[in-house]
Design a protein around this motif. Structure first.
Motif, mmCIF file in Angstrom:
data_model
loop_
_atom_site.group_PDB
_atom_site.id
_atom_site.type_symbol
_atom_site.label_atom_id
_atom_site.label_comp_id
_atom_site.label_asym_id
_atom_site.label_seq_id
_atom_site.Cartn_x
_atom_site.Cartn_y
_atom_site.Cartn_z
ATOM 1 N N ASP A 54 0.572 -1.185 -0.011
ATOM 2 C CA ASP A 54 -0.016 0.133 0.027
ATOM 3 C C ASP A 54 0.937 1.164 -0.076
ATOM 4 O OD1 ASP A 54 -2.363 -1.516 0.018
ATOM 5 O OD2 ASP A 54 -2.349 -1.672 2.436
ATOM 6 N N LEU A 55 2.195 1.068 -0.074
ATOM 7 C CA LEU A 55 3.102 2.288 0.047
ATOM 8 C C LEU A 55 3.794 2.535 -1.418
ATOM 9 C CD1 LEU A 55 4.680 2.008 3.605
ATOM 10 C CD2 LEU A 55 2.772 3.181 2.786
ATOM 11 N N ARG A 75 8.386 7.341 -12.971
ATOM 12 C CA ARG A 75 7.240 6.729 -11.937
ATOM 13 C C ARG A 75 7.400 7.536 -10.841
ATOM 14 N NH1 ARG A 75 8.666 1.445 -13.769
ATOM 15 N NH2 ARG A 75 7.049 0.674 -14.984
ATOM 16 N N ILE A 76 8.444 8.088 -10.235
ATOM 17 C CA ILE A 76 8.902 8.763 -8.920
ATOM 18 C C ILE A 76 8.289 9.983 -9.188
ATOM 19 C CG2 ILE A 76 10.327 9.436 -7.365
ATOM 20 C CD1 ILE A 76 12.144 7.103 -8.092
ATOM 21 N N LYS A 77 8.496 10.775 -10.244
ATOM 22 C CA LYS A 77 8.044 11.951 -10.421
ATOM 23 C C LYS A 77 6.417 11.914 -10.651
ATOM 24 C CE LYS A 77 10.994 12.904 -13.966
ATOM 25 N NZ LYS A 77 11.745 13.750 -15.026
ATOM 26 N N ALA A 78 6.014 11.038 -11.313
ATOM 27 C CA ALA A 78 4.621 10.865 -11.542
ATOM 28 C C ALA A 78 3.911 10.938 -10.046
ATOM 29 C CB ALA A 78 4.225 9.910 -12.387
ATOM 30 N N GLY A 121 0.501 11.911 -6.200
ATOM 31 C CA GLY A 121 0.144 11.368 -4.837
ATOM 32 C C GLY A 121 -0.285 10.061 -5.060
ATOM 33 N N ASP A 122 -0.493 9.458 -6.410
ATOM 34 C CA ASP A 122 -0.989 8.340 -6.441
ATOM 35 C C ASP A 122 -0.078 7.080 -6.478
ATOM 36 O OD1 ASP A 122 -2.321 6.128 -7.696
ATOM 37 O OD2 ASP A 122 -2.822 7.021 -9.611
ATOM 38 N N VAL A 123 -0.188 6.246 -5.412
ATOM 39 C CA VAL A 123 0.481 5.134 -5.015
ATOM 40 C C VAL A 123 0.667 4.053 -6.372
ATOM 41 C CG1 VAL A 123 1.016 3.213 -3.643
ATOM 42 C CG2 VAL A 123 0.191 5.235 -2.634
#
Length: 360
Positions: free
Chosen positions: A211-212, A225-228, A233-235
């Protein structure tokens, strides 16, 4: 408490896109390694960073932080086992230890889950990312039973994240095992192999961070992906967005007796449908390494597909002259990806098709 971050590697798969070490990439104005060090220092850890490739860049990223440095001069010849060995003086019996690969982005809740787990050897894993990933576990009852990059879809149910903790009362044994592996010249091993090679006598537990958000940076897509995630804030940004899950059930169920491989009900695996917006894209699956990879790429190129120069450096490429996408995955996974609809056409060995049991 002591944390050791392994930051010696060059990161060849992403090196065409960046000129600094992977852990120095900026996310939200802060480098990945500074993010980790800041969190660890905030939790009261003494931090050691093992450097190698471009160690000046690492030091610049961490300017102003009270950290200890160790240098692996043989970073281009050894794997992370050799890097950890250079920091062996910080493996102190009685002092709790966290080990982490420095090219992984994670946040405070992930560390809190790891620290909150019972005092035993524990690794961080993610049960939401076992279909497509880098290094996998088969976990049962919270214990790592099998591990490896080559575990097939029916043999894995977690992806390894890149962090672990060793309680102080086990650090002495861990250090002795590390020394023994170095004496045996196992320089090509990962530091995690100190744990894997002793699973029979020293069980390894996991905490599941499904969930993280987290992301290891191997490919440029991982960085995106990190920047997105930081934008939205979408896990779910940690998941591969080329395919949208239609149904996620309980995940692989497996049993194991003696030395037999676990048997799995493949009906529990993730089903896919093409991503919305590109229903006409033709998706190829190609082995991600070996002679068959080279021959498959040559075949597609001779067929007229312009795949650019990123082959081998990315998880997938889109042809610039056709509505075609090529995924680079494990050869043994290709039959199941076809069966599940994740790809349209696969190139793999006949033995892989036969062993899969699918009528393709």
């Amino acid at each position: 408490m002591r944390a050791i971050l392994l930051a010696a590697g060059k990161g060849t798969r992403i090196s065409r896109h960046v000129t600094c070490p992977k852990s120095c990439l900026k996310v939200g104005g802060t480098s990945i390694i500074e993010n980790s060090v800041s969190i660890l220092k905030g939790r009261g850890f003494d931090v050691t960073v093992v450097t190698g490739y471009s160690r000046e860049s690492i030091a610049e990223c961490l300017e102003g932080y009270d950290v200890d440095y160790c240098y692996n001069p043989f970073f281009s010849k050894t794997n992370s086992l050799g890097s950890l060995w250079t920091a062996r003086m910080y493996l102190r019996p009685g002092e709790d230890l966290v080990l982490a690969n420095a090219d992984v982005y994670w946040e405070e809740p992930l560390l809190d889950m790891l620290l909150g787990a019972p005092r035993r050897i524990t690794m961080v894993a993610d049960s939401s990312r076992y279909e497509i990933g880098d290094y996998f576990f088969y976990v049962r009852d919270g214990l790592v039973l099998r591990y490896g990059k080559e575990l097939g879809l029916g043999e894995r149910n977690h992806e390894y994240v890149g962090l672990a903790k060793v309680p102080g009362d086990r650090v002495g044994a861990f250090s002795e095992r590390l020394e023994a592996m170095v004496e045996e010249e196992k320089y090509d091993k990962w530091w995690e192999d100190v744990l894997y090679e002793h699973l029979d006598e020293e069980p390894v537990h996991i905490v599941d961070v499904k969930d993280l958000f987290w992301s290891e940076v191997d490919y440029i897509e991982d960085y995106e992906r990190i920047k997105a995630y930081l934008r939205t804030g979408d896990v779910s940004c940690k998941l591969d967005k080329r395919f949208i899950p239609v149904e996620r059930r309980a995940g692989p169920r497996a049993t194991s007796t003696g030395d037999k491989l676990p048997t799995t009900d493949l009906s529990t695996c993730l089903l896919y449908e093409p991503a919305v917006g590109d229903p006409m894209t033709l998706r190829f699956g190609v082995p991600n390494k070996g002679r068959l990879n080279e021959r498959a790429v040559q075949l597609l190129t001779r067929a007229g597909l312009d795949l650019g120069e990123e082959i081998g450096r990315k998880l997938y490429v889109r042809a610039s002259n056709q509505d075609v996408e090529v995924m680079f995955v494990r050869a043994q996974d290709i039959p199941e990806f076809i069966e599940r609809g994740a790809i349209d056409i696969g190139i793999t060995g006949l033995d892989q098709v036969a062993e899969s049991g699918y009528d393709l």
